[in-house]
Design a protein around this motif. Sequence first.
Motif, PDB file in Angstrom:
ATOM      1  N   TYR A  12       8.532  55.761  89.771  1.00 33.65           N
ATOM      2  CA  TYR A  12       7.235  55.750  90.434  1.00 33.65           C
ATOM      3  C   TYR A  12       6.658  54.335  90.505  1.00 33.65           C
ATOM      4  O   TYR A  12       6.060  53.942  91.503  1.00 33.65           O
ATOM      5  CB  TYR A  12       6.254  56.678  89.721  1.00 33.65           C
ATOM      6  CG  TYR A  12       6.693  58.124  89.676  1.00 33.65           C
ATOM      7  CD1 TYR A  12       7.426  58.705  90.713  1.00 33.65           C
ATOM      8  CD2 TYR A  12       6.380  58.929  88.587  1.00 33.65           C
ATOM      9  CE1 TYR A  12       7.837  60.030  90.662  1.00 33.65           C
ATOM     10  CE2 TYR A  12       6.777  60.265  88.533  1.00 33.65           C
ATOM     11  CZ  TYR A  12       7.507  60.806  89.576  1.00 33.65           C
ATOM     12  OH  TYR A  12       7.902  62.113  89.532  1.00 33.65           O
ATOM     13  N   LEU A  15       8.388  52.364  93.298  1.00 32.44           N
ATOM     14  CA  LEU A  15       7.899  52.721  94.627  1.00 32.44           C
ATOM     15  C   LEU A  15       6.485  52.201  94.876  1.00 32.44           C
ATOM     16  O   LEU A  15       6.182  51.717  95.972  1.00 32.44           O
ATOM     17  CB  LEU A  15       7.946  54.235  94.814  1.00 32.44           C
ATOM     18  CG  LEU A  15       9.357  54.836  94.799  1.00 32.44           C
ATOM     19  CD1 LEU A  15       9.279  56.348  94.776  1.00 32.44           C
ATOM     20  CD2 LEU A  15      10.187  54.343  95.961  1.00 32.44           C
ATOM     21  N   ARG A  16       5.616  52.305  93.890  1.00 34.15           N
ATOM     22  CA  ARG A  16       4.261  51.779  94.036  1.00 34.15           C
ATOM     23  C   ARG A  16       4.297  50.277  94.288  1.00 34.15           C
ATOM     24  O   ARG A  16       3.605  49.755  95.175  1.00 34.15           O
ATOM     25  CB  ARG A  16       3.417  52.083  92.795  1.00 34.15           C
ATOM     26  CG  ARG A  16       2.014  51.476  92.868  1.00 34.15           C
ATOM     27  CD  ARG A  16       1.202  51.700  91.602  1.00 34.15           C
ATOM     28  NE  ARG A  16       1.884  51.382  90.367  1.00 34.15           N
ATOM     29  CZ  ARG A  16       2.066  50.155  89.880  1.00 34.15           C
ATOM     30  NH1 ARG A  16       1.618  49.102  90.539  1.00 34.15           N
ATOM     31  NH2 ARG A  16       2.697  49.971  88.738  1.00 34.15           N
ATOM     32  N   ASP A  19       5.498  49.602  97.878  1.00 34.05           N
ATOM     33  CA  ASP A  19       4.496  49.914  98.898  1.00 34.05           C
ATOM     34  C   ASP A  19       3.276  49.002  98.845  1.00 34.05           C
ATOM     35  O   ASP A  19       2.658  48.737  99.883  1.00 34.05           O
ATOM     36  CB  ASP A  19       4.061  51.378  98.771  1.00 34.05           C
ATOM     37  CG  ASP A  19       5.159  52.344  99.200  1.00 34.05           C
ATOM     38  OD1 ASP A  19       6.093  51.927  99.912  1.00 34.05           O
ATOM     39  OD2 ASP A  19       5.077  53.524  98.807  1.00 34.05           O
ATOM     40  N   THR A  20       2.934  48.500  97.666  1.00 28.98           N
ATOM     41  CA  THR A  20       1.787  47.588  97.557  1.00 28.98           C
ATOM     42  C   THR A  20       2.208  46.121  97.644  1.00 28.98           C
ATOM     43  O   THR A  20       1.369  45.232  97.552  1.00 28.98           O
ATOM     44  CB  THR A  20       1.019  47.814  96.241  1.00 28.98           C
ATOM     45  OG1 THR A  20       1.891  47.568  95.137  1.00 28.98           O
ATOM     46  CG2 THR A  20       0.452  49.222  96.176  1.00 28.98           C
ATOM     47  N   ILE A  63       3.558  48.551 106.944  1.00 32.30           N
ATOM     48  CA  ILE A  63       2.971  49.458 105.955  1.00 32.30           C
ATOM     49  C   ILE A  63       4.031  50.485 105.588  1.00 32.30           C
ATOM     50  O   ILE A  63       4.648  51.084 106.478  1.00 32.30           O
ATOM     51  CB  ILE A  63       1.731  50.164 106.536  1.00 32.30           C
ATOM     52  CG1 ILE A  63       0.683  49.131 106.950  1.00 32.30           C
ATOM     53  CG2 ILE A  63       1.173  51.175 105.542  1.00 32.30           C
ATOM     54  CD1 ILE A  63      -0.400  49.687 107.855  1.00 32.30           C
ATOM     55  N   THR A  64       4.254  50.679 104.296  1.00 32.60           N
ATOM     56  CA  THR A  64       5.236  51.671 103.863  1.00 32.60           C
ATOM     57  C   THR A  64       4.598  52.660 102.902  1.00 32.60           C
ATOM     58  O   THR A  64       3.645  52.338 102.190  1.00 32.60           O
ATOM     59  CB  THR A  64       6.447  51.012 103.172  1.00 32.60           C
ATOM     60  OG1 THR A  64       5.987  50.286 102.022  1.00 32.60           O
ATOM     61  CG2 THR A  64       7.192  50.090 104.115  1.00 32.60           C
ATOM     62  N   GLU A  65       5.157  53.849 102.900  1.00 36.17           N
ATOM     63  CA  GLU A  65       4.754  54.882 101.958  1.00 36.17           C
ATOM     64  C   GLU A  65       6.014  55.635 101.550  1.00 36.17           C
ATOM     65  O   GLU A  65       6.653  56.277 102.380  1.00 36.17           O
ATOM     66  CB  GLU A  65       3.761  55.849 102.613  1.00 36.17           C
ATOM     67  CG  GLU A  65       3.375  57.008 101.712  1.00 36.17           C
ATOM     68  CD  GLU A  65       2.583  58.060 102.459  1.00 36.17           C
ATOM     69  OE1 GLU A  65       3.128  58.657 103.418  1.00 36.17           O
ATOM     70  OE2 GLU A  65       1.424  58.279 102.084  1.00 36.17           O
ATOM     71  N   HIS A  66       6.391  55.509 100.301  1.00 43.29           N
ATOM     72  CA  HIS A  66       7.575  56.185  99.761  1.00 43.29           C
ATOM     73  C   HIS A  66       7.137  57.247  98.767  1.00 43.29           C
ATOM     74  O   HIS A  66       6.360  56.956  97.864  1.00 43.29           O
ATOM     75  CB  HIS A  66       8.483  55.178  99.048  1.00 43.29           C
ATOM     76  CG  HIS A  66       9.109  54.188  99.961  1.00 43.29           C
ATOM     77  ND1 HIS A  66       8.425  53.079 100.433  1.00 43.29           N
ATOM     78  CD2 HIS A  66      10.343  54.134 100.504  1.00 43.29           C
ATOM     79  CE1 HIS A  66       9.237  52.386 101.225  1.00 43.29           C
ATOM     80  NE2 HIS A  66      10.393  53.002 101.285  1.00 43.29           N
ATOM     81  N   ARG A  67       7.672  58.441  98.931  1.00 42.81           N
ATOM     82  CA  ARG A  67       7.382  59.536  98.000  1.00 42.81           C
ATOM     83  C   ARG A  67       8.701  60.164  97.579  1.00 42.81           C
ATOM     84  O   ARG A  67       9.556  60.439  98.432  1.00 42.81           O
ATOM     85  CB  ARG A  67       6.504  60.590  98.655  1.00 42.81           C
ATOM     86  CG  ARG A  67       5.130  60.073  99.010  1.00 42.81           C
ATOM     87  CD  ARG A  67       4.311  61.129  99.719  1.00 42.81           C
ATOM     88  NE  ARG A  67       3.017  60.618 100.069  1.00 42.81           N
ATOM     89  CZ  ARG A  67       1.916  60.853  99.370  1.00 42.81           C
ATOM     90  NH1 ARG A  67       1.968  61.583  98.282  1.00 42.81           N
ATOM     91  NH2 ARG A  67       0.768  60.351  99.763  1.00 42.81           N
ATOM     92  N   ASP A  88       9.828  59.034 103.408  1.00 30.61           N
ATOM     93  CA  ASP A  88       9.155  57.750 103.581  1.00 30.61           C
ATOM     94  C   ASP A  88       8.574  57.628 104.968  1.00 30.61           C
ATOM     95  O   ASP A  88       8.967  58.337 105.892  1.00 30.61           O
ATOM     96  CB  ASP A  88      10.081  56.576 103.256  1.00 30.61           C
ATOM     97  CG  ASP A  88      11.261  56.433 104.202  1.00 30.61           C
ATOM     98  OD1 ASP A  88      11.610  57.399 104.900  1.00 30.61           O
ATOM     99  OD2 ASP A  88      11.858  55.348 104.235  1.00 30.61           O
ATOM    100  N   ARG A  89       7.621  56.727 105.044  1.00 33.57           N
ATOM    101  CA  ARG A  89       6.950  56.442 106.303  1.00 33.57           C
ATOM    102  C   ARG A  89       6.872  54.928 106.417  1.00 33.57           C
ATOM    103  O   ARG A  89       6.496  54.246 105.459  1.00 33.57           O
ATOM    104  CB  ARG A  89       5.557  57.051 106.264  1.00 33.57           C
ATOM    105  CG  ARG A  89       4.786  56.960 107.525  1.00 33.57           C
ATOM    106  CD  ARG A  89       3.401  57.578 107.360  1.00 33.57           C
ATOM    107  NE  ARG A  89       3.405  58.758 106.519  1.00 33.57           N
ATOM    108  CZ  ARG A  89       3.007  59.955 106.895  1.00 33.57           C
ATOM    109  NH1 ARG A  89       2.567  60.137 108.102  1.00 33.57           N
ATOM    110  NH2 ARG A  89       3.028  60.962 106.057  1.00 33.57           N
TER     111      ARG A  89
END
Length: 182
Positions: A12, A15-16, A19-20, A63-67, A88-89
Amino acid sequence: MDDLEQVKALKYRYLRALDTKDWDTFAATLTEDVTGDYGEKLSFGDRDELVGYMRSSVGPGVITEHRVDHPEIVVDGDSATGRWYLQDRVIVPEFSFMMIGAAFYADTYRRTDDGWRIAHRGSSYDLSAFTYPWGVQAAADVDEAALRRHPIEYASLAYLLEQAGFDVSGTFPTRGSDPAPQ
């Protein structure tokens, strides 16, 4: 916290940090000799290579967003393996572009003096969907040369990245996809 929870927290944090764009924290989740396998043409042999690539590819305009979910983690002494389902986005506002992807992460972890770290990163993409920029309705509207160089499901993304000045020499074929026509 037991080993299983520590490995989850590490993933986690990785990934954070990605994305940041917290590249120091991102690097600290990896062993110095980490390897990365992101398909046939994109691999890394150490932390500096992997972090450098991510830093240059996922810049401030992306901009990325991984879950991740459904972890399958096996701890064996000072090493562990993990398989995660990823959604992901990737959003590039400048091009009114959004990609939504799904993949499996396959990681290897190593316990170090500083705690668990990622020793190998692997991915296999299953599917991706794109929201095309205004005025582009489908891959057919993209430069024909891009269609010849890349699998159809990635031709639009490759086209946009090339237009933005990125070197798009590798592809990420999805499971069951055909390679780019020759």
